[in-house]
Write a protein that holds these residues in place. Structure first.
Motif, mmCIF file in Angstrom:
data_model
loop_
_atom_site.group_PDB
_atom_site.id
_atom_site.type_symbol
_atom_site.label_atom_id
_atom_site.label_comp_id
_atom_site.label_asym_id
_atom_site.label_seq_id
_atom_site.Cartn_x
_atom_site.Cartn_y
_atom_site.Cartn_z
ATOM 1 N N GLN A 157 0.846 -1.185 0.000
ATOM 2 C CA GLN A 157 0.000 0.000 0.000
ATOM 3 C C GLN A 157 0.888 1.245 0.000
ATOM 4 O OE1 GLN A 157 -2.715 -0.197 3.325
ATOM 5 N NE2 GLN A 157 -4.173 -1.450 2.180
ATOM 6 N N TYR A 158 0.480 2.237 -0.770
ATOM 7 C CA TYR A 158 1.203 3.507 -0.867
ATOM 8 C C TYR A 158 0.244 4.606 -0.453
ATOM 9 C CZ TYR A 158 3.977 7.257 -3.078
ATOM 10 O OH TYR A 158 4.723 8.397 -3.338
ATOM 11 N N HIS A 159 0.568 5.295 0.662
ATOM 12 C CA HIS A 159 -0.309 6.316 1.237
ATOM 13 C C HIS A 159 -1.716 5.750 1.453
ATOM 14 C CE1 HIS A 159 2.530 9.637 1.150
ATOM 15 N NE2 HIS A 159 2.879 9.276 -0.064
ATOM 16 N N GLN A 161 -3.279 3.330 -0.064
ATOM 17 C CA GLN A 161 -3.977 2.760 -1.217
ATOM 18 C C GLN A 161 -3.212 1.556 -1.761
ATOM 19 O OE1 GLN A 161 -5.673 5.388 -4.177
ATOM 20 N NE2 GLN A 161 -5.364 7.178 -2.865
ATOM 21 N N LEU A 163 -1.669 -1.086 -4.259
ATOM 22 C CA LEU A 163 -1.122 -1.017 -5.606
ATOM 23 C C LEU A 163 -1.380 -2.331 -6.339
ATOM 24 C CD1 LEU A 163 2.310 0.577 -4.666
ATOM 25 C CD2 LEU A 163 0.461 1.740 -5.897
ATOM 26 N N GLN A 218 -0.306 7.933 -9.844
ATOM 27 C CA GLN A 218 -1.765 7.954 -9.831
ATOM 28 C C GLN A 218 -2.299 8.226 -8.427
ATOM 29 O OE1 GLN A 218 -3.053 4.228 -11.519
ATOM 30 N NE2 GLN A 218 -2.423 4.773 -13.594
ATOM 31 N N ILE A 219 -1.451 8.004 -7.412
ATOM 32 C CA ILE A 219 -1.843 8.233 -6.023
ATOM 33 C C ILE A 219 -1.359 9.597 -5.539
ATOM 34 C CG2 ILE A 219 -1.579 7.390 -3.648
ATOM 35 C CD1 ILE A 219 -1.390 4.562 -4.819
ATOM 36 N N THR A 220 -0.112 9.932 -5.857
ATOM 37 C CA THR A 220 0.440 11.239 -5.489
ATOM 38 C C THR A 220 1.491 11.629 -6.520
ATOM 39 O OG1 THR A 220 1.757 12.461 -3.848
ATOM 40 C CG2 THR A 220 2.045 10.074 -3.935
#
Length: 240
Positions: A157-159, A161, A163, A218-220
Motif C-alpha cells: 500500500q502507498y499512502h 492505497q 497497488l 496515480q496516487i500522489t
C-alpha cells in the motif's frame, strides 16, 4: 505433486495445440484451449490456472497485449510461443512478465520440461521467501505513513492505497522499500528479482521502474524513486 494442474493453452493453430495438449494431459494436467486472446482473457476471469502457454501471433489481440492485460490481475506463470526467433521479441516478452520463451517449431516434450522447470523454480523461491520471513519477519514487514507491505500477503500500500502490481514490479518495489536510500545498480536489481537475469537486459529494469512510477503517480505526484544516472535506482528515505 504435478497432477491436476490446470493449464491454459492460447493458440489458434489446431495442428500445434492437439499434439501439445496430448503431451500435457499425459502428465495428468487438465488443459483448456483458447484460440483467441479475447477468449483467453474471458477464461482467466472464470477459472484459476496454474500455467499459461501463450502464442504471440493470435488472430485478434497480439500475444504481448494479452500478456500485458492479464499481468494487471494475474501472476500465473507464462510461456510465450512464437514463430519468430527475434531477440527483441524475446526481450519484450520477458520484460512484460513472461517466465520463458519458446520458438516454433518445438517438441511437446520441450514444453513439458520447461513448464516443470518453471514450477520447480517457483517452489524454491516460495520456500526461500517463507524461510526468510520466518527468520526475520520483523525486518521485512513495513508499516509507515508512506508504505505498508508484508511479503506474506503479497500486497503493498502507498499512502493507504493498495497497488496493483505485476510479479516483478512487486519484487522490485519491495526490495527498494526494505532498503531505503540504498542505491542498487541494474545488475544487482536483476540478480535479486528476476528468475532468469541471464535472459534479460538492463533496460528491463528501466521498463519496470517506469511502470512503477506511473502507478505511484496515480496516487500522489511525488516521485519516491530516485534515478542515479549511469548507475541505478534508490528509494527516498521515509519515516519508519
Amino acid at each position: 505433486m504435478m497432477s491436476q494442474k490446470q493449464i491454459l493453452c492460447v493458440e489458434d493453430e489446431a495442428a500445434i495445440v492437439l499434439p501439445l495438449r496430448y503431451a500435457l494431459e499425459r502428465e495428468g494436467w487438465q488443459v483448456s484451449w483458447a484460440n483467441t486472446g479475447t477468449q483467453a482473457l474471458l477464461l482467466l476471469s472464470q477459472q484459476t490456472f496454474d500455467f499459461i502457454i501463450l502464442d504471440v501471433g493470435l488472430p485478434d489481440l497480439n500475444g504481448f497485449e494479452v500478456c500485458k492485460q492479464l499481468r494487471q490481475k494475474y501472476q500465473t506463470p507464462l510461456l510465450f510461443l512464437t514463430a519468430r526467433d527475434d531477440e527483441i521479441d524475446r526481450v519484450v516478452g520477458l520484460e512484460i512478465g513472461a517466465d520463458d520463451y519458446c520458438s516454433k517449431p518445438f517438441s511437446a516434450r520441450e514444453i513439458v520440461a520447461r513448464i516443470k522447470a518453471i514450477w520447480r523454480r517457483m517452489e524454491v523461491q516460495s520456500h526461500n521467501v517463507a524461510s526468510h520471513a520466518q527468520i526475520s519477519q520483523t525486518e521485512i514487514v513495513i508499516q509507515s505513513a508512506t508504505w505498508s507491505c508484508n511479503p506474506q500477503s503479497l500486497q503493498i500500500q502507498y499512502h493507504g492505497q493498495s497497488l496493483q502490481l505485476t510479479r516483478y514490479e512487486y519484487r522490485l518495489l519491495l526490495l527498494l522499500i526494505q532498503h531505503p536510500e540504498q542505491v542498487f545498480n541494474r545488475q544487482q536489481l536483476m540478480d535479486h528479482i528476476w528468475e532468469h537475469p541471464e535472459h534479460s537486459l538492463e533496460r528491463t529494469v528501466d521498463t519496470h521502474i517506469k511502470s512503477l512510477r506511473q502507478k505511484l503517480k496515480q496516487i500522489t505526484p511525488h516521485d519516491p524513486i530516485r534515478t542515479h544516472r549511469g548507475f541505478g535506482y534508490s528509494l527516498v528515505k521515509y519515516e519508519k
